[in-house]
Design a protein around this motif. Sequence first.
Motif, PDB file in Angstrom:
ATOM      1  N   GLN A 137       0.598   2.980  -4.339  1.00 24.70           N
ATOM      2  CA  GLN A 137       0.119   3.890  -3.290  1.00 24.70           C
ATOM      3  C   GLN A 137      -1.411   4.016  -3.337  1.00 24.70           C
ATOM      4  N   GLU A 138      -1.940   4.204  -4.566  1.00 21.92           N
ATOM      5  CA  GLU A 138      -3.406   4.300  -4.727  1.00 21.92           C
ATOM      6  C   GLU A 138      -4.077   2.990  -4.314  1.00 21.92           C
ATOM      7  N   PHE A 139      -3.393   1.868  -4.702  1.00 18.93           N
ATOM      8  CA  PHE A 139      -3.983   0.551  -4.400  1.00 18.93           C
ATOM      9  C   PHE A 139      -4.093   0.325  -2.893  1.00 18.93           C
ATOM     10  N   THR A 140      -3.058   0.764  -2.139  1.00 21.67           N
ATOM     11  CA  THR A 140      -3.098   0.579  -0.683  1.00 21.67           C
ATOM     12  C   THR A 140      -4.226   1.394  -0.045  1.00 21.67           C
ATOM     13  N   LYS A 141      -4.651   2.478  -0.718  1.00 20.21           N
ATOM     14  CA  LYS A 141      -5.745   3.300  -0.167  1.00 20.21           C
ATOM     15  C   LYS A 141      -7.100   2.606  -0.291  1.00 20.21           C
ATOM     16  N   VAL A 142      -7.275   1.879  -1.408  1.00 23.03           N
ATOM     17  CA  VAL A 142      -8.595   1.235  -1.629  1.00 23.03           C
ATOM     18  C   VAL A 142      -8.643  -0.199  -1.114  1.00 23.03           C
ATOM     19  N   SER A 143      -7.444  -0.804  -0.937  1.00 27.73           N
ATOM     20  CA  SER A 143      -7.424  -2.200  -0.493  1.00 27.73           C
ATOM     21  C   SER A 143      -7.643  -2.287   1.018  1.00 27.73           C
ATOM     22  N   LYS A 144      -8.404  -3.315   1.413  1.00 30.83           N
ATOM     23  CA  LYS A 144      -8.656  -3.521   2.845  1.00 30.83           C
ATOM     24  C   LYS A 144      -7.509  -4.292   3.504  1.00 30.83           C
ATOM     25  N   LYS A 145      -6.753  -5.070   2.677  1.00 31.67           N
ATOM     26  CA  LYS A 145      -5.701  -5.921   3.230  1.00 31.67           C
ATOM     27  C   LYS A 145      -4.398  -5.142   3.448  1.00 31.67           C
ATOM     28  N   LEU A 146      -4.160  -4.118   2.612  1.00 34.26           N
ATOM     29  CA  LEU A 146      -2.924  -3.333   2.722  1.00 34.26           C
ATOM     30  C   LEU A 146      -3.223  -1.984   3.361  1.00 34.26           C
ATOM     31  N   ALA A 164      10.138  -4.475  -7.577  1.00 33.35           N
ATOM     32  CA  ALA A 164       9.125  -5.317  -8.244  1.00 33.35           C
ATOM     33  C   ALA A 164       8.813  -6.552  -7.413  1.00 33.35           C
ATOM     34  N   ASP A 165       9.900  -7.214  -6.897  1.00 30.64           N
ATOM     35  CA  ASP A 165       9.681  -8.449  -6.137  1.00 30.64           C
ATOM     36  C   ASP A 165       8.932  -8.193  -4.827  1.00 30.64           C
ATOM     37  N   ILE A 166       9.293  -7.104  -4.113  1.00 32.37           N
ATOM     38  CA  ILE A 166       8.641  -6.798  -2.837  1.00 32.37           C
ATOM     39  C   ILE A 166       7.163  -6.455  -3.062  1.00 32.37           C
ATOM     40  N   VAL A 167       6.898  -5.633  -4.097  1.00 31.68           N
ATOM     41  CA  VAL A 167       5.479  -5.276  -4.398  1.00 31.68           C
ATOM     42  C   VAL A 167       4.690  -6.531  -4.729  1.00 31.68           C
ATOM     43  N   ALA A 168       5.294  -7.410  -5.553  1.00 33.26           N
ATOM     44  CA  ALA A 168       4.604  -8.653  -5.955  1.00 33.26           C
ATOM     45  C   ALA A 168       4.265  -9.503  -4.740  1.00 33.26           C
ATOM     46  N   SER A 169       5.180  -9.524  -3.750  1.00 31.57           N
ATOM     47  CA  SER A 169       4.941 -10.350  -2.557  1.00 31.57           C
ATOM     48  C   SER A 169       3.759  -9.852  -1.734  1.00 31.57           C
ATOM     49  N   HIS A 170       3.461  -8.514  -1.852  1.00 29.40           N
ATOM     50  CA  HIS A 170       2.341  -7.963  -1.076  1.00 29.40           C
ATOM     51  C   HIS A 170       0.978  -8.140  -1.755  1.00 29.40           C
ATOM     52  N   LEU A 171       0.959  -8.510  -3.041  1.00 26.73           N
ATOM     53  CA  LEU A 171      -0.324  -8.589  -3.784  1.00 26.73           C
ATOM     54  C   LEU A 171      -0.941  -9.977  -3.666  1.00 26.73           C
ATOM     55  N   SER A 172      -2.288  -9.997  -3.639  1.00 28.65           N
ATOM     56  CA  SER A 172      -3.015 -11.284  -3.626  1.00 28.65           C
ATOM     57  C   SER A 172      -3.273 -11.690  -5.075  1.00 28.65           C
ATOM     58  N   LEU A 173      -2.300 -12.423  -5.641  1.00 28.71           N
ATOM     59  CA  LEU A 173      -2.396 -12.806  -7.061  1.00 28.71           C
ATOM     60  C   LEU A 173      -2.559 -14.312  -7.181  1.00 28.71           C
ATOM     61  N   LYS A 174      -2.935 -14.737  -8.371  1.00 24.86           N
ATOM     62  CA  LYS A 174      -3.022 -16.165  -8.637  1.00 24.86           C
ATOM     63  C   LYS A 174      -1.600 -16.720  -8.731  1.00 24.86           C
ATOM     64  N   ILE A 195       2.435  -3.291 -13.049  1.00 23.20           N
ATOM     65  CA  ILE A 195       1.561  -2.100 -13.152  1.00 23.20           C
ATOM     66  C   ILE A 195       0.188  -2.507 -13.687  1.00 23.20           C
ATOM     67  N   GLN A 196       0.179  -3.362 -14.718  1.00 23.74           N
ATOM     68  CA  GLN A 196      -1.107  -3.833 -15.301  1.00 23.74           C
ATOM     69  C   GLN A 196      -1.921  -4.617 -14.275  1.00 23.74           C
ATOM     70  N   LYS A 202      -7.280  -2.790  -8.968  1.00 24.34           N
ATOM     71  CA  LYS A 202      -8.011  -1.578  -8.555  1.00 24.34           C
ATOM     72  C   LYS A 202      -9.411  -1.551  -9.154  1.00 24.34           C
ATOM     73  N   GLU A 203      -9.519  -1.928 -10.440  1.00 27.91           N
ATOM     74  CA  GLU A 203     -10.817  -1.960 -11.119  1.00 27.91           C
ATOM     75  C   GLU A 203     -11.762  -2.942 -10.404  1.00 27.91           C
ATOM     76  N   VAL A 204     -11.219  -4.123 -10.103  1.00 29.02           N
ATOM     77  CA  VAL A 204     -12.025  -5.151  -9.423  1.00 29.02           C
ATOM     78  C   VAL A 204     -12.489  -4.656  -8.056  1.00 29.02           C
ATOM     79  N   LEU A 205     -11.547  -4.018  -7.306  1.00 30.55           N
ATOM     80  CA  LEU A 205     -11.910  -3.494  -5.986  1.00 30.55           C
ATOM     81  C   LEU A 205     -12.986  -2.411  -6.086  1.00 30.55           C
TER      82      LEU A 205
END
Length: 772
Positions: A137-146, A164-174, A195-196, A202-205
């Motif tokens: 929830q916090e991540f979606t507030k700071v992210s421009k893509k979500l 877990a799978d749905i959240v993972a699909s929404h993240l821009s990961l390697k 979570i990690q 979030k730190e990077v953003l």
Amino acid sequence: MGDTNEKQIPLLPLRGVIVYPSMVMHLDVGRDQSVKALEKSMVEDNKLLLATQRDAAKDTPGEDDIFSTGTIAYIKQMVKLPNGTVRILVEGLERAKVSSVEQTEPYFMVNYDILDDEHGEDTEEQALMRMLDSQFQEFTKVSKKLNKETYNSIKDIEEPSRLADIVASHLSLKTQQKQNILETVYVPDRLDYLIQLIHNEKEVLGMEKKIGQRVKKSMERTQKEYYLREQLKAIQKELGDRDGKNSEVAQLKEKIEEAGMPERIEKTAYKELDRYERVPQSSAESSVIRNYIEWLVAIPWTKETEDNLDIHHAEEILDEDHYGLEKVKERVLEYLSVQQLTQSLKGPILCLVGPPGVGKTSLAKSVARAIDRKFVRSSLGGVRDEAEIRGHRRTYVGAMPGRIIQGMNKAGTVNPVFLLDEIDKMASDFRGDPSSAMLEVLDPEQNNSFSDHFIEESYDLSKVMFIATANNLQTIPGPLLDRMEVISIAGYTEVEKLHISKEHLIPKQIKENGLTKGKMQFKDEAILKLIRMYTREAGVRNLERQFASLCRKSAKMIVSNEKKRVVITEAQIEKLLGKPKFRYGQAEVENQIGAATGLAYTQAGGDTLSIEVSLSKGTGKLTLTGKLGDVMKESAQAALSYVRSRTEELNIDEDFYEKLDIHIHVPEGATPKDGPSAGITMATALVSALTNRPVKKEVGMTGEITLRGRVLPIGGLKEKSLSAHRAGLTTILIPEENDKDLEDIPESVREGLTFIKVNHLDQVLDHALLKE
């Protein structure tokens, strides 16, 4: 792990994409191998295994180029696109792992095992789910893509594995991170890993945001400066100053680049230019800084003229410009010779000493011409402020560099011939002592780092050839005199003056007065008469004036048609210039009792002095007149004491000093006279008066006397000899120790005079007085 019965299924390699179970997405399939696998799947049960390539760039991946864990997916829809590719809509069903590869051509066919989720404690999973929910929830507030809608779509999911799978699909990961999530079957570990990852993202953003704000501020500041500069330009344009300081700064920068300054000076110049750019143009400091930069740019730092080291060329020019002056010419030629051999020599510091009009200043010009150097002259007569030499500090209004730096600026090179005119006429007062400031300029060991108060940076004067001129060495401070090589230029003889007149003065005056040699001519005897009877000087300045006067009078006669051609003879001179101003010579017409001719050294060269002694009845009082200095008065006392000690030998009444008053007078009482060299002359005149023996009229004398009658050496013998020659004397008595100075006397003078060397007054009296 659940079902272990192996089943076969076509495998579709994916590039840079991972499909999780319960995930629906479109895929574009274009490779032949992949299309065939797709066709096989459609014939069977619409299912295939989606596994991701390790390297997305490979077009034909091998068995080892594909991750072994993937997702069993169901093809819900398939559409062929015009460009030949096939677009499919797939839904992820469950995790699976390739156990073996059956075939790789024409498409991959593999055996697989289903990977079932492994669950931990229910409370642990619930806690991890809540944490993941909060972090996402916090991540979606700071992210421009979500956005908020993304979070709303997952917040009601209650199954941990699916969340877990749905959240993972929404993240821009390697790719590797997404693959790790796919391979993790233990659900608590999968939640914890996610979570990690979200926390790190979030730190990077947050860091990106900070950097973005910094860049934005910097951009804003740059835009603000640009805006202000544009406003300033507009204001300057309105005021009529079209380019403002910008064009000035650009010009000054260009000048600094072209000036060829040493690195440290250039650094100072740029620093001042930076200050100038920042200071408002209306500020008083602006003009001070600009003036300073312009001086730094104007002074020569490296520009140098090449010396003409041809000795014969230099000798020709010096002889062409000046007659005589052998010592100076020789010194210049020596300097050129040494420079030719060494290729590097500090500029010499010469001091030409002599009476006015003997050509000291013009000689310095000739030296510059002879060696092809720039010539610059600075007159020091009457300078009494140290700042005249060293410059003013920039804190003063109207500050400017001293005469030395100004002279270097005029010269434009670092190696000119620099004439310091009238160095003996510098004064000192409460503003400082300029002669002390000159010590640094004229010291070959120090002047490579001359310090000017205005410039503030050290300046190299070591390549400059300094030539100083002076009339009198006595007024030059000792330490300053010590730094210079003194070359004495005595007065000219009649013969030299005749040469100078014919070769230089007369042609110059004829030309200046609009005449030609055909219209005007001077006879030699007329020139000699001018020299002897119309001028009395060591130099030729007054003689040149007389020539100028004759030329003007001749011009008047020619213009008024009185004469077509003027020839100046002895008779013509008296007619045009009037009666002679001086009696030729100073020698007595006949032998005199109580009158002896002495020789004196003056600022105008040499002169003769007639010293007279008068005796009258009295009480032995000694009277001295003729504006005499203390040293001369003491010489008279010493002469009298010597005569009193020798009364018997000289056949004089031993009580004469009690019966007679003695009056010693030196004519031309308005002229100050001092020095010890009139000692033997006074003694001779005194003995002549007391013994009634006349002094020979053709004899002149010079020398200091002691109480025991010894004759001590004197200075200025050359000048004194010239005056004796000019006065018509034939014999000169000189101290024996002055024998070394005879070689300085011109040959023409030595031939016309007899020099008798004496060391005691008895010898003087033998030669000077007529026999009884």
